[in-house]
Design a protein around this motif. Structure first.
Motif, PDB file in Angstrom:
ATOM      1  N   ARG A  18     112.428  11.822  80.220  1.00 52.95           N
ATOM      2  CA  ARG A  18     112.276  12.857  81.249  1.00 52.95           C
ATOM      3  C   ARG A  18     112.086  12.277  82.644  1.00 52.95           C
ATOM      4  N   GLY A  19     112.195  10.982  82.790  1.00 52.65           N
ATOM      5  CA  GLY A  19     112.046  10.364  84.097  1.00 52.65           C
ATOM      6  C   GLY A  19     110.608  10.251  84.558  1.00 52.65           C
ATOM      7  N   ILE A  20     109.682  10.198  83.610  1.00 56.71           N
ATOM      8  CA  ILE A  20     108.252  10.079  83.910  1.00 56.71           C
ATOM      9  C   ILE A  20     107.809   8.645  83.644  1.00 56.71           C
ATOM     10  N   THR A  21     107.104   8.055  84.589  1.00 55.39           N
ATOM     11  CA  THR A  21     106.521   6.731  84.382  1.00 55.39           C
ATOM     12  C   THR A  21     105.262   6.873  83.539  1.00 55.39           C
ATOM     13  N   VAL A  22     105.082   5.976  82.567  1.00 57.40           N
ATOM     14  CA  VAL A  22     103.897   6.039  81.714  1.00 57.40           C
ATOM     15  C   VAL A  22     103.108   4.739  81.805  1.00 57.40           C
ATOM     16  N   ILE A  23     101.807   4.884  82.002  1.00 54.85           N
ATOM     17  CA  ILE A  23     100.868   3.776  81.854  1.00 54.85           C
ATOM     18  C   ILE A  23     100.170   3.985  80.515  1.00 54.85           C
ATOM     19  N   GLY A  24     100.202   2.981  79.668  1.00 58.92           N
ATOM     20  CA  GLY A  24      99.566   3.102  78.362  1.00 58.92           C
ATOM     21  C   GLY A  24      98.447   2.103  78.195  1.00 58.92           C
ATOM     22  N   SER A  78     104.972  15.852  62.944  1.00 54.42           N
ATOM     23  CA  SER A  78     103.783  16.254  63.706  1.00 54.42           C
ATOM     24  C   SER A  78     103.641  15.495  65.015  1.00 54.42           C
ATOM     25  N   VAL A  79     103.982  14.197  65.008  1.00 54.54           N
ATOM     26  CA  VAL A  79     103.764  13.432  66.240  1.00 54.54           C
ATOM     27  C   VAL A  79     104.747  13.844  67.330  1.00 54.54           C
ATOM     28  N   VAL A  80     105.990  14.174  66.955  1.00 51.78           N
ATOM     29  CA  VAL A  80     106.951  14.607  67.970  1.00 51.78           C
ATOM     30  C   VAL A  80     106.562  15.982  68.512  1.00 51.78           C
ATOM     31  N   GLU A  81     106.186  16.899  67.617  1.00 54.31           N
ATOM     32  CA  GLU A  81     105.742  18.225  68.090  1.00 54.31           C
ATOM     33  C   GLU A  81     104.555  18.083  69.019  1.00 54.31           C
ATOM     34  N   THR A  82     103.565  17.256  68.636  1.00 50.63           N
ATOM     35  CA  THR A  82     102.373  17.070  69.461  1.00 50.63           C
ATOM     36  C   THR A  82     102.726  16.469  70.810  1.00 50.63           C
ATOM     37  N   ALA A  83     103.565  15.445  70.806  1.00 52.75           N
ATOM     38  CA  ALA A  83     103.933  14.781  72.060  1.00 52.75           C
ATOM     39  C   ALA A  83     104.655  15.741  73.002  1.00 52.75           C
ATOM     40  N   LEU A  84     105.607  16.508  72.476  1.00 53.45           N
ATOM     41  CA  LEU A  84     106.319  17.476  73.311  1.00 53.45           C
ATOM     42  C   LEU A  84     105.356  18.512  73.889  1.00 53.45           C
ATOM     43  N   ARG A  85     104.443  18.980  73.058  1.00 42.35           N
ATOM     44  CA  ARG A  85     103.504  20.033  73.479  1.00 42.35           C
ATOM     45  C   ARG A  85     102.585  19.543  74.592  1.00 42.35           C
ATOM     46  N   ILE A  86     101.997  18.361  74.416  1.00 42.77           N
ATOM     47  CA  ILE A  86     100.992  17.927  75.393  1.00 42.77           C
ATOM     48  C   ILE A  86     101.628  17.431  76.686  1.00 42.77           C
ATOM     49  N   ALA A 135      97.673   4.444  73.349  1.00 46.19           N
ATOM     50  CA  ALA A 135      99.090   4.814  73.334  1.00 46.19           C
ATOM     51  C   ALA A 135      99.928   4.183  72.227  1.00 46.19           C
ATOM     52  N   SER A 136      99.341   3.349  71.370  1.00 42.75           N
ATOM     53  CA  SER A 136     100.186   2.614  70.425  1.00 42.75           C
ATOM     54  C   SER A 136     100.390   3.307  69.088  1.00 42.75           C
ATOM     55  N   GLY A 137      99.662   4.403  68.828  1.00 42.61           N
ATOM     56  CA  GLY A 137      99.821   5.116  67.563  1.00 42.61           C
ATOM     57  C   GLY A 137     101.067   5.971  67.541  1.00 42.61           C
ATOM     58  N   GLY A 138     101.160   6.850  66.545  1.00 43.99           N
ATOM     59  CA  GLY A 138     102.351   7.662  66.392  1.00 43.99           C
ATOM     60  C   GLY A 138     102.602   8.594  67.556  1.00 43.99           C
ATOM     61  N   VAL A 139     101.584   9.372  67.962  1.00 46.12           N
ATOM     62  CA  VAL A 139     101.764  10.302  69.083  1.00 46.12           C
ATOM     63  C   VAL A 139     102.039   9.527  70.367  1.00 46.12           C
ATOM     64  N   GLY A 140     101.296   8.447  70.580  1.00 48.70           N
ATOM     65  CA  GLY A 140     101.525   7.643  71.775  1.00 48.70           C
ATOM     66  C   GLY A 140     102.930   7.080  71.828  1.00 48.70           C
ATOM     67  N   SER A 141     103.416   6.587  70.691  1.00 48.69           N
ATOM     68  CA  SER A 141     104.776   6.053  70.634  1.00 48.69           C
ATOM     69  C   SER A 141     105.797   7.119  71.016  1.00 48.69           C
ATOM     70  N   ALA A 142     105.565   8.344  70.533  1.00 47.92           N
ATOM     71  CA  ALA A 142     106.470   9.441  70.879  1.00 47.92           C
ATOM     72  C   ALA A 142     106.334   9.824  72.340  1.00 47.92           C
ATOM     73  N   VAL A 143     105.101   9.921  72.852  1.00 51.24           N
ATOM     74  CA  VAL A 143     104.872  10.281  74.257  1.00 51.24           C
ATOM     75  C   VAL A 143     105.602   9.318  75.178  1.00 51.24           C
ATOM     76  N   LEU A 167     102.226   9.292  84.235  1.00 55.20           N
ATOM     77  CA  LEU A 167     101.359   9.814  83.185  1.00 55.20           C
ATOM     78  C   LEU A 167     100.594   8.660  82.557  1.00 55.20           C
ATOM     79  N   LEU A 168      99.288   8.823  82.397  1.00 57.53           N
ATOM     80  CA  LEU A 168      98.464   7.837  81.702  1.00 57.53           C
ATOM     81  C   LEU A 168      98.249   8.300  80.270  1.00 57.53           C
ATOM     82  N   ALA A 169      98.566   7.438  79.306  1.00 59.71           N
ATOM     83  CA  ALA A 169      98.324   7.728  77.896  1.00 59.71           C
ATOM     84  C   ALA A 169      97.252   6.775  77.397  1.00 59.71           C
ATOM     85  N   SER A 170      96.076   7.317  77.109  1.00 53.20           N
ATOM     86  CA  SER A 170      94.955   6.498  76.653  1.00 53.20           C
ATOM     87  C   SER A 170      94.983   6.399  75.135  1.00 53.20           C
TER      88      SER A 170
END
Length: 297
Positions: free
Chosen positions: A161-167, A121-129, A146-154, A141-144
């Motif tokens: 994908r070459g995207i910088t993430v701020i968590g 579920s977390v990988v599907e959710t991360a890919l989708r969002i 970010a330390s849970g399962g979906v955040g870890s995947a995001v 990309l800002l992930a508010s």
């Protein structure tokens, strides 16, 4: 068999371990002897009745979407999998000794059942969002939350994908986020300014539902560049609430590829026996998770 059920909506105390009839694989399905089941926020939202107006369910019912286990029944029309195979995927009522999966993949070599149950579920959710929020390579990309399962995947999928993430996360989890390649800062008073000091925000994801939608819109300058999976009031701010799953088979294919290449790893923070599903829900709702919580059967 034993299965976790609930007969009324409410808190974690409504969960009961009961004797239930074994499910059987229908066309296009497999049944597994469950070894581990992932604990998702979706599970306790269902338990509380939050989705009744959108997706009503009849009580009593089982609970759980994600599982890893050993195939012991193959439904009509299913090819490429046989009894004895170790698989992980998504189904229904997975907090149980046996469960039927509607989407699955063979577990990558070296992955434990506990680890595997934490991915679907977390990988599907991360890919989708990531797709829905429209962030592109070279953007931030800002992930508010970010330390849970979906955040870890995001964090890991965006990095690929070459995207910088701020968590944002609690202070104890900042090094964890940095280890996944993110720029990291704490939430709490002054967090918006701390994020601005780390860089421009092109898009944002609300992963924790901590009441920050207004600030995320402020940081991106556009409500259409914000997606939430946790705050049901998001549409009140013009922000998309993403609650409808995409293609789980496609997500599992990507998960297997990334895991096998060492590009995706989501740790299991804590495991619980089937009889302690209520404790798993209490901890999940409390947040501050680093990775995944998993029920072991």
């Amino acid at each position: 068999m034993k299965r976790v059920n609930f007969a009324e909506f409410g808190g974690p105390d409504v969960l009961r371990l009961v004797d239930a009839e074994e499910p059987h694989a229908g066309p296009g399905q497999v049944r597994v002897a469950v070894r581990a089941a992932g604990v998702n926020p979706h599970d306790w939202r269902v338990r509380e009745g939050q989705f009744q107006q959108v997706h009503p369910i009849e009580l009593p019912t089982g609970i759980g979407l994600d599982a890893a286990g050993v195939v012991d029944e193959v439904g009509e029309g299913v090819e490429g999998v046989a009894a004895g195979d170790h698989v992980f995927g998504e189904g229904s009522d997975t907090y149980a000794e046996f469960a039927v999966l509607s989407a699955w993949a063979r577990m990558p070599e070296g992955l434990t059942f506990e680890e595997a149950a934490g991915y679907p579920s977390v990988v599907e959710t991360a890919l989708r969002i990531i797709s829905q929020v429209g962030v592109r390579p070279g953007q931030t990309l800002l992930a508010s939350g970010a330390s849970g399962g979906v955040g870890s995947a995001v964090l890991q999928l965006a990095r690929e994908r070459g995207i910088t993430v701020i968590g944002t996360a609690g202070a104890a989890n900042l090094d964890y986020l940095r280890g996944l390649g993110a720029l990291a800062t704490t939430y709490g008073e002054g967090w918006v300014e701390r994020v601005r000091q780390l860089g421009r925000v092109d898009a944002a994801l609300d992963l924790a539902g901590s009441g920050v939608i207004r600030e995320l819109v402020e940081l991106t300058g556009d409500p259409h560049k914000v997606v939430s999976i946790a705050d049901l009031s998001a549409p009140d701010h013009g922000v998309r609430f993403s609650g409808v799953a995409g293609s789980m088979p496609d997500a599992l294919v990507e998960a297997v590829d990334l895991i096998s290449r060492g590009k995706l790893h989501i740790p299991v923070e804590k495991t619980y026996p089937l009889a302690d599903a209520s404790a798993a829900h209490i901890d999940s709702q409390a947040g501050h998770t680093r990775g995944r919580r998993v029920i072991v059967v």
